[in-house]
Design an enzyme around this catalytic site. Sequence first.
Site: not given
Length: 572
Positions: A110, A183, A314, A429, A473-474
């Site tokens: 990822y 994902k 976001a 990021n 972190n998602n």
Amino acid sequence: MAERDYEQDTTVADGVLRIRARGRAVLSNPMTNRGTAFTDEERTVLGIHGLVPTGFTTLENQTRRVYEQFRNTGTMLGKFLTLNALRDRNEVLFYHLLTNHLEEMLPVIYTPTIGEAIERFSHTYNRPRGVFLSVDRPDQIADSLRNYGLGADDVDLVCVTDSEGILGIGDQGIGGIQIAIGKLSVYTAAAGIHPRRTIPVVLDVGTDNLGLLSNDLYLGERHSRVRGEKYDDFIDEFVTTVQQLFPKAMIHWEDVGTANAHRILHRYQDEVCTFNDDIQGTAAVVLAAILAAVDVTGGDLEDHRIVVFGAGSAGMGIANLVRDTMLRSGRLESEEEAYARFWPIGIQGLYLDDDTSLLDFQRPYARSRDDVAGWELEKPGHVGLMDVVRHVRPTILIGTSTRGGAFSREVVEEMARHCTRPIIFPLSNPTSRAEATPADLLEWTDGQALVATGSPFPPVDHDGVRHVIAQSNNALIFPGLGLGVAASGARRVTAGMIAAASESLAGMVNAWRPGAPLLPGVGELRLVSATVAIAVAQQAALEGVAEKSLGDPIQQVYGRMWQPRYPDIEAI
């Protein structure tokens, strides 16, 4: 080998693998192949004697071997390709390796390594994985999805991107399929969603990336990005078809461009089980970190003044979820009171209500000219970050701008001058784009800042205290959310379910200890995902959107978590 050559109940952790294929066909499918781990009896009944080395080994020893190969690979992209090749030959072994080394390998499968893999997709292309849908061939959507080989009850997740807003690298055309694949790998490794219950999809609507269009090796449609009515019709045909073919699936939108992301979410969220990770997932994990930090500072969330620097998809997603959480507390009398807690800043400075460039989802947060009347500005006519910090005296500063170093020493020290425990989240990021480093934030606030970041950072030692930096972190949210939706059979993803995910995540940490992180680490993802899933499933039932009764939610969630180990085999 076709999917019909094997059968397995993918809704339970250890479904028996019933194999109809024989010989080399067994070894060519990554879900039936286990290489040297086939027993002598299994080799006999499946007709694979002589097709693998004579020695028998265990899954654990196989994992040791492939881990050594992984460690001996020099570059991050090389490691990514090594893992990809492993998944294409033995899916159980791939996920066993990944779950045993998740913290080390998450940055490979990822972000950030997947960014390079996406950019290099047309150059490193090997074995196809996922579904490629073209805006120029909308009549093929249904057949293309059927060709993936899964039935109406076999799909929990469809992860889809149009590749316009890929990480920090923008429009990447057809290469975006890698973000959907990555994902879904995290869904499986972290939450135990069976890998054969997911479909990665890229919507190839063209690209405005001239580097791709001029590259002879590029594998996508060779025209500029389609927009407007044709784009909307294509999206609608896709959503409608997914609902018809896979009525129990959640549609996960990933890295859709800002102009479309909120619009698509708003269009479908009340009709379809759908979720946008960049908007809702990011918001949920940031809200969890905020709740943990607010718990440390004391007082209520509604008492805080929040600056969102880089208020796009976001940033505004974070603001929306925090606003809704404030309103649910019952301590505010109106939405206007909640909006008044926020000060959003974009490229043109503070959002003001006479700015015609604001998008619909940004406009409710815009401030009036009266709010800034009489301010002494660093640049006349431009209300910048330092101006807002100086006059608003925020208690929470959130960065989603991708402007590295934007939270300067001057800005941070000014904030700390009026706030004992400033909550500062540089979330952009990769690391080079982070608005500040944790080390600087702790130095400039004498160790008082409560920090969470978007990229991973090492611990910071300050004045005898080791500060472990929480990574927002998602992956701490979306796998558990997907598992909770699947376990409960939820028909929608509601704001209450996302808030429940945040609150359960925040409840997993004890941030009172000096230097303690505001969030769990990614090494705890299996536990985190199960905890989040239970909260999500219970909230779905509470809101009446769950199709399945939850008599024993812990067992129902845990029982859905696929374990990456070789199941019993039945030759048929």
